[in-house]
Design a protein around this motif. Structure first.
Motif, PDB file in Angstrom:
ATOM      1  N   ALA A 140      33.554  11.565 -22.358  1.00  0.00           N
ATOM      2  CA  ALA A 140      32.264  11.998 -22.891  1.00  0.00           C
ATOM      3  C   ALA A 140      31.316  10.816 -23.053  1.00  0.00           C
ATOM      4  O   ALA A 140      30.124  10.913 -22.733  1.00  0.00           O
ATOM      5  N   ASP A 141      31.831   9.692 -23.531  1.00  0.00           N
ATOM      6  CA  ASP A 141      30.998   8.492 -23.671  1.00  0.00           C
ATOM      7  C   ASP A 141      30.507   8.017 -22.311  1.00  0.00           C
ATOM      8  O   ASP A 141      29.335   7.644 -22.152  1.00  0.00           O
ATOM      9  N   ARG A 142      31.399   8.039 -21.324  1.00  0.00           N
ATOM     10  CA  ARG A 142      31.020   7.577 -19.994  1.00  0.00           C
ATOM     11  C   ARG A 142      29.968   8.492 -19.384  1.00  0.00           C
ATOM     12  O   ARG A 142      28.994   8.034 -18.774  1.00  0.00           O
ATOM     13  N   LEU A 143      30.135   9.795 -19.560  1.00  0.00           N
ATOM     14  CA  LEU A 143      29.156  10.741 -19.028  1.00  0.00           C
ATOM     15  C   LEU A 143      27.818  10.615 -19.745  1.00  0.00           C
ATOM     16  O   LEU A 143      26.760  10.749 -19.122  1.00  0.00           O
ATOM     17  N   THR A 144      27.854  10.346 -21.050  1.00  0.00           N
ATOM     18  CA  THR A 144      26.605  10.149 -21.785  1.00  0.00           C
ATOM     19  C   THR A 144      25.839   8.972 -21.213  1.00  0.00           C
ATOM     20  O   THR A 144      24.629   9.056 -20.944  1.00  0.00           O
ATOM     21  N   ASP A 145      26.540   7.857 -21.004  1.00  0.00           N
ATOM     22  CA  ASP A 145      25.884   6.661 -20.468  1.00  0.00           C
ATOM     23  C   ASP A 145      25.434   6.884 -19.025  1.00  0.00           C
ATOM     24  O   ASP A 145      24.380   6.400 -18.611  1.00  0.00           O
ATOM     25  N   LEU A 146      26.232   7.651 -18.272  1.00  0.00           N
ATOM     26  CA  LEU A 146      25.944   7.868 -16.862  1.00  0.00           C
ATOM     27  C   LEU A 146      24.792   8.844 -16.651  1.00  0.00           C
ATOM     28  O   LEU A 146      23.949   8.653 -15.765  1.00  0.00           O
ATOM     29  N   LEU A 147      24.732   9.897 -17.471  1.00  0.00           N
ATOM     30  CA  LEU A 147      23.798  10.990 -17.220  1.00  0.00           C
ATOM     31  C   LEU A 147      22.531  10.939 -18.053  1.00  0.00           C
ATOM     32  O   LEU A 147      21.567  11.647 -17.742  1.00  0.00           O
ATOM     33  N   SER A 148      22.500  10.148 -19.115  1.00  0.00           N
ATOM     34  CA  SER A 148      21.334  10.162 -20.002  1.00  0.00           C
ATOM     35  C   SER A 148      20.050   9.807 -19.260  1.00  0.00           C
ATOM     36  O   SER A 148      19.013  10.452 -19.447  1.00  0.00           O
ATOM     37  N   GLY A 149      20.115   8.787 -18.402  1.00  0.00           N
ATOM     38  CA  GLY A 149      18.927   8.414 -17.634  1.00  0.00           C
ATOM     39  C   GLY A 149      18.522   9.493 -16.656  1.00  0.00           C
ATOM     40  O   GLY A 149      17.337   9.811 -16.517  1.00  0.00           O
ATOM     41  N   PHE A 150      19.510  10.085 -15.969  1.00  0.00           N
ATOM     42  CA  PHE A 150      19.230  11.157 -15.012  1.00  0.00           C
ATOM     43  C   PHE A 150      18.569  12.342 -15.697  1.00  0.00           C
ATOM     44  O   PHE A 150      17.669  12.984 -15.141  1.00  0.00           O
ATOM     45  N   LEU A 151      19.008  12.628 -16.931  1.00  0.00           N
ATOM     46  CA  LEU A 151      18.479  13.779 -17.662  1.00  0.00           C
ATOM     47  C   LEU A 151      17.228  13.443 -18.466  1.00  0.00           C
ATOM     48  O   LEU A 151      16.615  14.336 -19.053  1.00  0.00           O
ATOM     49  N   GLY A 152      16.869  12.167 -18.502  1.00  0.00           N
ATOM     50  CA  GLY A 152      15.716  11.770 -19.292  1.00  0.00           C
ATOM     51  C   GLY A 152      15.954  11.912 -20.783  1.00  0.00           C
ATOM     52  O   GLY A 152      15.035  12.234 -21.542  1.00  0.00           O
ATOM     53  N   ARG A 153      17.205  11.664 -21.201  1.00  0.00           N
ATOM     54  CA  ARG A 153      17.581  11.821 -22.601  1.00  0.00           C
ATOM     55  C   ARG A 153      18.005  10.479 -23.188  1.00  0.00           C
ATOM     56  O   ARG A 153      18.477   9.599 -22.473  1.00  0.00           O
ATOM     57  N   THR A 154      17.850  10.351 -24.488  1.00  0.00           N
ATOM     58  CA  THR A 154      18.328   9.161 -25.190  1.00  0.00           C
ATOM     59  C   THR A 154      19.823   9.308 -25.437  1.00  0.00           C
ATOM     60  O   THR A 154      20.260  10.351 -25.953  1.00  0.00           O
ATOM     61  N   PRO A 155      20.637   8.296 -25.076  1.00  0.00           N
ATOM     62  CA  PRO A 155      22.087   8.401 -25.285  1.00  0.00           C
ATOM     63  C   PRO A 155      22.464   8.205 -26.752  1.00  0.00           C
ATOM     64  O   PRO A 155      23.152   7.251 -27.120  1.00  0.00           O
ATOM     65  N   ASP A 156      22.003   9.133 -27.584  1.00  0.00           N
ATOM     66  CA  ASP A 156      22.209   8.999 -29.022  1.00  0.00           C
ATOM     67  C   ASP A 156      23.423   9.813 -29.469  1.00  0.00           C
ATOM     68  O   ASP A 156      24.153  10.396 -28.653  1.00  0.00           O
ATOM     69  N   GLU A 157      23.624   9.863 -30.766  1.00  0.00           N
ATOM     70  CA  GLU A 157      24.795  10.543 -31.320  1.00  0.00           C
ATOM     71  C   GLU A 157      24.796  12.025 -30.984  1.00  0.00           C
ATOM     72  O   GLU A 157      25.856  12.609 -30.686  1.00  0.00           O
ATOM     73  N   ASP A 158      23.624  12.657 -30.989  1.00  0.00           N
ATOM     74  CA  ASP A 158      23.554  14.086 -30.690  1.00  0.00           C
ATOM     75  C   ASP A 158      23.972  14.377 -29.257  1.00  0.00           C
ATOM     76  O   ASP A 158      24.708  15.346 -28.993  1.00  0.00           O
ATOM     77  N   LEU A 159      23.508  13.549 -28.298  1.00  0.00           N
ATOM     78  CA  LEU A 159      23.882  13.775 -26.906  1.00  0.00           C
ATOM     79  C   LEU A 159      25.374  13.504 -26.701  1.00  0.00           C
ATOM     80  O   LEU A 159      26.045  14.237 -25.967  1.00  0.00           O
ATOM     81  N   ARG A 160      25.897  12.481 -27.354  1.00  0.00           N
ATOM     82  CA  ARG A 160      27.334  12.199 -27.247  1.00  0.00           C
ATOM     83  C   ARG A 160      28.153  13.369 -27.792  1.00  0.00           C
ATOM     84  O   ARG A 160      29.184  13.746 -27.221  1.00  0.00           O
ATOM     85  N   ARG A 161      27.716  13.948 -28.897  1.00  0.00           N
ATOM     86  CA  ARG A 161      28.430  15.095 -29.461  1.00  0.00           C
ATOM     87  C   ARG A 161      28.371  16.290 -28.507  1.00  0.00           C
ATOM     88  O   ARG A 161      29.369  16.992 -28.307  1.00  0.00           O
ATOM     89  N   THR A 162      27.206  16.506 -27.916  1.00  0.00           N
ATOM     90  CA  THR A 162      27.061  17.611 -26.961  1.00  0.00           C
ATOM     91  C   THR A 162      28.025  17.456 -25.796  1.00  0.00           C
ATOM     92  O   THR A 162      28.733  18.406 -25.417  1.00  0.00           O
ATOM     93  N   PHE A 163      28.078  16.257 -25.226  1.00  0.00           N
ATOM     94  CA  PHE A 163      28.974  16.040 -24.090  1.00  0.00           C
ATOM     95  C   PHE A 163      30.437  16.078 -24.509  1.00  0.00           C
ATOM     96  O   PHE A 163      31.294  16.542 -23.742  1.00  0.00           O
ATOM     97  N   LEU A 164      30.742  15.619 -25.709  1.00  0.00           N
ATOM     98  CA  LEU A 164      32.129  15.678 -26.177  1.00  0.00           C
ATOM     99  C   LEU A 164      32.582  17.127 -26.314  1.00  0.00           C
ATOM    100  O   LEU A 164      33.692  17.476 -25.892  1.00  0.00           O
ATOM    101  N   ILE A 165      31.739  17.979 -26.875  1.00  0.00           N
ATOM    102  CA  ILE A 165      32.091  19.400 -26.994  1.00  0.00           C
ATOM    103  C   ILE A 165      32.277  20.019 -25.611  1.00  0.00           C
ATOM    104  O   ILE A 165      33.230  20.781 -25.375  1.00  0.00           O
ATOM    105  N   ALA A 166      31.392  19.678 -24.686  1.00  0.00           N
ATOM    106  CA  ALA A 166      31.504  20.213 -23.332  1.00  0.00           C
ATOM    107  C   ALA A 166      32.781  19.720 -22.648  1.00  0.00           C
ATOM    108  O   ALA A 166      33.484  20.496 -21.982  1.00  0.00           O
TER     109      ALA A 166
END
Length: 205
Positions: A140-166
């Protein structure tokens, strides 16, 4: 939610091309033998013989077979990230559905074809094959760092939690799909995609 660090398993990092090629052969042999004999019967000597290297070459990099399997899991994660990145080169920036399909498709492809993957996946766990949380946190951490730029999102705690749940959800359902069918039950996989689309759509749209 702090990122989970990757375990460092190499005793000594390869600095020359020949040494790097030898390490690749060792990990390839480890992966093949995991599929053939399982983790319990795996030995550093058997890996050395399969790789065609002296046993000392194995111990140059690894103190034991657990460290070897850990390194294989880390290589799996690196290769997975490369495959996902390659898939996204032709996708429209910000398209989270394309990103989700790339993440799932490449994982399923590796689960079906990558030697040793069914046992060590992205994190060697003892007993081997058990499902524990830390590797999923790493993914989940790796995907957050990898995809945040592609998605135009900040790799913050909320996005990390979203990817961890997924990731946790997908992991559970993929394991179910492969228990039902050794190649992965397509109906369960299709249901998993719909579930993830519903969840991610609520968060990312």
């Amino acid at each position: 939610m702090k990122p989970v660090p990757h375990a460092t398993t190499l005793r000594r990092a390869p600095v020359q091309r020949r040494s790097a090629e030898r390490l690749t052969r060792i990990l390839d042999a480890c992966a093949d033998l995991l599929d053939e004999v399982g983790y319990d019967a795996l030995s550093t000597r058997a890996v050395a013989q399969r790789a065609g290297v002296p046993i000392g070459s194995v111990y140059r990099f690894f103190g034991n077979k657990r460290q070897m399997a850990d390194a294989l899991a880390q290589r799996n994660l690196e290769r997975y990230a490369e495959r996902v990145t390659g898939r996204l080169k032709d996708a429209r920036a910000g398209d989270w559905r394309a990103a989700m399909d790339a993440v799932l498709d490449e994982y399923l492809a590796m689960k079906r074809t990558a030697p040793g993957f069914s046992l060590v996946d992205f994190g060697n766990q003892i007993p081997v094959g058990t499902r524990q949380g830390e590797p999923n946190h790493r993914v989940a951490d790796r995907l957050t760092d990898l995809l945040s730029g592609f998605l135009g999102r900040t790799p913050d705690e909320d996005l990390r939690r979203t990817f961890l749940i997924a990731v946790e959800t997908a992991d559970t359902l993929v394991q179910l799909a492969f228990r039902v069918d050794p190649r992965g039950d397509e109906r369960i996989i299709a249901e998993m995609r719909e579930l993830l689309r519903s969840y991610l759509g609520r968060v990312l749209d």
